[in-house]
Design a protein around this motif. Structure first.
Motif, short mmCIF file in Angstrom:
data_model
loop_
_atom_site.label_atom_id
_atom_site.label_comp_id
_atom_site.label_asym_id
_atom_site.label_seq_id
_atom_site.Cartn_x
_atom_site.Cartn_y
_atom_site.Cartn_z
N ALA A 24 -20.22 -4.81 -22.25
CA ALA A 24 -19.15 -5.69 -21.78
C ALA A 24 -18.27 -6.14 -22.94
O ALA A 24 -18.75 -6.47 -24.02
CB ALA A 24 -19.76 -6.91 -21.10
N ASP A 25 -16.98 -6.12 -22.69
CA ASP A 25 -16.01 -6.57 -23.68
C ASP A 25 -14.94 -7.38 -22.95
O ASP A 25 -14.86 -7.38 -21.71
CB ASP A 25 -15.39 -5.39 -24.41
N TYR A 26 -14.07 -8.04 -23.74
CA TYR A 26 -13.05 -8.88 -23.13
C TYR A 26 -12.07 -8.06 -22.29
O TYR A 26 -11.45 -8.59 -21.36
CB TYR A 26 -12.30 -9.66 -24.20
N SER A 27 -11.91 -6.76 -22.59
CA SER A 27 -11.01 -5.92 -21.81
C SER A 27 -11.53 -5.70 -20.39
O SER A 27 -10.78 -5.22 -19.52
CB SER A 27 -10.82 -4.57 -22.50
N HIS A 28 -12.78 -6.05 -20.14
CA HIS A 28 -13.35 -5.87 -18.80
C HIS A 28 -13.17 -7.10 -17.93
O HIS A 28 -13.57 -7.08 -16.75
CB HIS A 28 -14.85 -5.54 -18.91
N GLU A 29 -12.61 -8.16 -18.45
CA GLU A 29 -12.40 -9.36 -17.65
C GLU A 29 -11.33 -9.12 -16.59
O GLU A 29 -10.39 -8.33 -16.79
CB GLU A 29 -11.98 -10.53 -18.52
N GLY A 30 -11.45 -9.78 -15.45
CA GLY A 30 -10.42 -9.68 -14.42
C GLY A 30 -10.98 -9.79 -13.02
O GLY A 30 -12.20 -9.94 -12.81
N ASN A 31 -10.09 -9.69 -12.03
CA ASN A 31 -10.45 -9.70 -10.62
C ASN A 31 -10.62 -8.26 -10.12
O ASN A 31 -9.68 -7.46 -10.19
CB ASN A 31 -9.37 -10.40 -9.80
N TYR A 32 -11.81 -7.96 -9.62
CA TYR A 32 -12.13 -6.61 -9.14
C TYR A 32 -12.22 -6.61 -7.61
O TYR A 32 -12.61 -7.62 -6.99
CB TYR A 32 -13.44 -6.12 -9.74
N SER A 33 -11.87 -5.45 -7.02
CA SER A 33 -12.03 -5.24 -5.58
C SER A 33 -12.31 -3.76 -5.31
O SER A 33 -12.11 -2.91 -6.19
CB SER A 33 -10.78 -5.69 -4.81
N CYS A 34 -12.80 -3.46 -4.12
CA CYS A 34 -13.14 -2.10 -3.73
C CYS A 34 -12.29 -1.63 -2.54
O CYS A 34 -11.95 -2.43 -1.67
CB CYS A 34 -14.61 -2.00 -3.31
N VAL A 35 -11.98 -0.34 -2.54
CA VAL A 35 -11.32 0.31 -1.41
C VAL A 35 -12.10 1.57 -1.06
O VAL A 35 -12.46 2.35 -1.95
CB VAL A 35 -9.85 0.65 -1.73
N TYR A 36 -12.35 1.76 0.26
CA TYR A 36 -13.08 2.95 0.69
C TYR A 36 -12.07 3.93 1.29
O TYR A 36 -11.22 3.55 2.11
CB TYR A 36 -14.13 2.58 1.72
N GLU A 37 -12.15 5.20 0.88
CA GLU A 37 -11.23 6.23 1.35
C GLU A 37 -12.02 7.39 1.95
O GLU A 37 -13.04 7.82 1.38
CB GLU A 37 -10.36 6.73 0.20
N VAL A 38 -11.55 7.88 3.08
CA VAL A 38 -12.22 8.97 3.75
C VAL A 38 -11.17 9.97 4.26
O VAL A 38 -10.03 9.58 4.57
CB VAL A 38 -13.08 8.46 4.93
N SER A 39 -11.52 11.24 4.34
CA SER A 39 -10.63 12.29 4.83
C SER A 39 -11.05 12.68 6.23
O SER A 39 -12.20 13.14 6.45
CB SER A 39 -10.67 13.50 3.89
N VAL A 40 -10.14 12.49 7.20
CA VAL A 40 -10.40 12.82 8.60
C VAL A 40 -9.26 13.70 9.09
O VAL A 40 -8.08 13.31 9.02
CB VAL A 40 -10.52 11.55 9.47
N SER A 41 -9.61 14.91 9.56
CA SER A 41 -8.61 15.86 10.08
C SER A 41 -7.50 16.11 9.06
O SER A 41 -6.31 16.02 9.36
CB SER A 41 -8.01 15.35 11.39
N SER A 42 -7.98 16.35 7.84
CA SER A 42 -7.07 16.65 6.72
C SER A 42 -6.15 15.48 6.36
O SER A 42 -5.14 15.66 5.67
CB SER A 42 -6.21 17.89 7.03
N CYS A 43 -6.51 14.30 6.85
CA CYS A 43 -5.72 13.09 6.50
C CYS A 43 -6.60 12.13 5.69
O CYS A 43 -7.78 11.93 6.03
CB CYS A 43 -5.22 12.40 7.76
N SER A 44 -6.05 11.58 4.66
CA SER A 44 -6.75 10.59 3.84
C SER A 44 -6.44 9.19 4.35
O SER A 44 -5.27 8.82 4.47
CB SER A 44 -6.35 10.72 2.38
N ILE A 45 -7.49 8.46 4.64
CA ILE A 45 -7.34 7.11 5.19
C ILE A 45 -8.10 6.14 4.30
O ILE A 45 -9.25 6.40 3.91
CB ILE A 45 -7.86 7.04 6.63
N ARG A 46 -7.48 5.03 3.98
CA ARG A 46 -8.09 4.01 3.12
C ARG A 46 -8.34 2.72 3.90
O ARG A 46 -7.55 2.35 4.78
CB ARG A 46 -7.21 3.69 1.92
N SER A 47 -9.41 2.09 3.53
CA SER A 47 -9.73 0.79 4.13
C SER A 47 -8.90 -0.30 3.45
O SER A 47 -8.22 -0.06 2.43
CB SER A 47 -11.22 0.48 3.96
N SER A 48 -8.98 -1.46 4.01
CA SER A 48 -8.40 -2.61 3.30
C SER A 48 -9.29 -2.94 2.10
O SER A 48 -10.46 -2.52 2.02
CB SER A 48 -8.30 -3.80 4.25
#
Length: 330
Positions: free
Chosen positions: A110-134
């Protein structure tokens, strides 16, 4: 004609085609359009680290600089072969393929460059389309320096102190020193000496310690003392927790008491000597008076032998005088 579908859910997915009719005449079916409804749920975000390497702050985990931590993203079972993106702020920093509907993002040091607000996004490919969650909820990561609790001790160069039940008792007017020290973690830094909750002095650390001297102890120096170590790392200042308390008590000097006691003894000896001299002089006077009385008696006896013809009354008078002189000498 346009057909609008509102509040789409899984029941709306399927194969769609069009047919035109005119005066009971039906056209052939159009080509087929397959509609797939994908409802990606908001993923979850969490962290993990060895328990001694972080503390839970009011807004999120506080990670000790130089130690490892991990951010984990996960979602419920919906679609396989998806991916997770880890965002810091609005930027994607790392991406990992989902394994059992989750992914872990490791930070070995861990270093100071790792500080911040983190979040996750889930992405899936359905019928050749890429869809992302909120995006998931935010996880605030804070990096800190874990400074150990310093030690506090005291010394009295002239030895004028006693060890009381709660701490040292220093003789008023004599010198004493309070010493703050810590283990070797960072070079430099400063020590702050606190009395109660107020900083009274500050000294630069030399060999991980600092000394606070009091050349002449006074009652104003009494109180509970503690130490705090402060160091600057990567242009940021960090402070340790306060040391244990050291209670300093100031007591009165014994010199005036000893001087008064010596004066009292000398005065008492002087009085005794004067009394003895007076008694001795009185005894000497009594001896002189006794000797004088015996001398007078001897003269009276000689005078009586020469005057044997004196009458009896004179003899009795002389004898009465001898008795009086004898009583006086006694």
């Amino acid at each position: 004609m346009t057909f609008n579908l509102f509040n789409v859910n899984v029941s709306h997915q399927g194969s769609y085609s069009c047919q035109y009719s005119y005066q009971n005449n039906m056209s052939p079916l159009s080509n087929t359009v397959i509609i797939t409804v994908v409802n990606l749920q908001q993923p979850s975000i969490s962290h993990s680290a060895p328990i001694e390497q972080f503390v839970e702050g009011s807004q999120g985990p506080v990670i000790t600089r130089g130690h490892s931590f991990t951010i984990t993203c996960s979602t419920e079972s919906q679609y396989f072969r998806g991916s997770f993106h880890l965002l810091r702020g609005s930027n994607i920093t790392k991406s990992e393929s989902a394994v059992s509907h989750s992914a872990s993002f490791s930070f070995p040091e861990a270093d100071y460059s790792h500080e911040g607000n983190y979040s996750c996004v889930y992405e899936v490919s359905v019928s050749s389309c890429s869809i992302r969650s909120s995006a998931s909820e935010l996880l605030l990561i804070t990096i800190t320096v874990n400074l150990q609790q310093p030690n506090i001790s005291h010394s009295a160069p002239d030895g004028r102190f006693d060890e009381g039940p709660q701490g040292p008792v220093i003789t008023r007017g004599h010198s004493f020193t309070i010493i703050c020290s810590t283990e070797s973690q960072y070079f430099g830094g400063n020590f702050h000496l606190l009395r109660g909750s107020n900083i009274t002095r500050s000294e630069s650390a030399v060999n991980h310690s600092a000394s606070f001297s009091f050349p002449e102890a006074d009652y104003s120096h009494e109180g509970n003392y503690s130490c705090i170590y402060e160091v600057s790392v990567s242009s940021r200042s960090f402070r340790s927790s306060a040391s244990e308390l050291l209670l300093i008590t100031i007591t009165a000097s014994m010199r005036p008491v000893i001087g008064a006691a010596v004066s009292a003894v000398l005065l008492l000896l002087s009085v005794l000597i004067i009394i003895l001299l007076l008694k001795r002089r009185q005894k000497q006077r009594n001896k002189e008076t006794h000797s004088k009385c015996f001398f007078t008696k001897g003269q009276t006896a000689s005078h009586s032998s020469k005057n044997e013809d004196d009458d009896e009354a004179d003899y009795e008078k002389v004898e009465h005088g001898e008795n009086m002189n004898h009583n006086d000498s006694e």
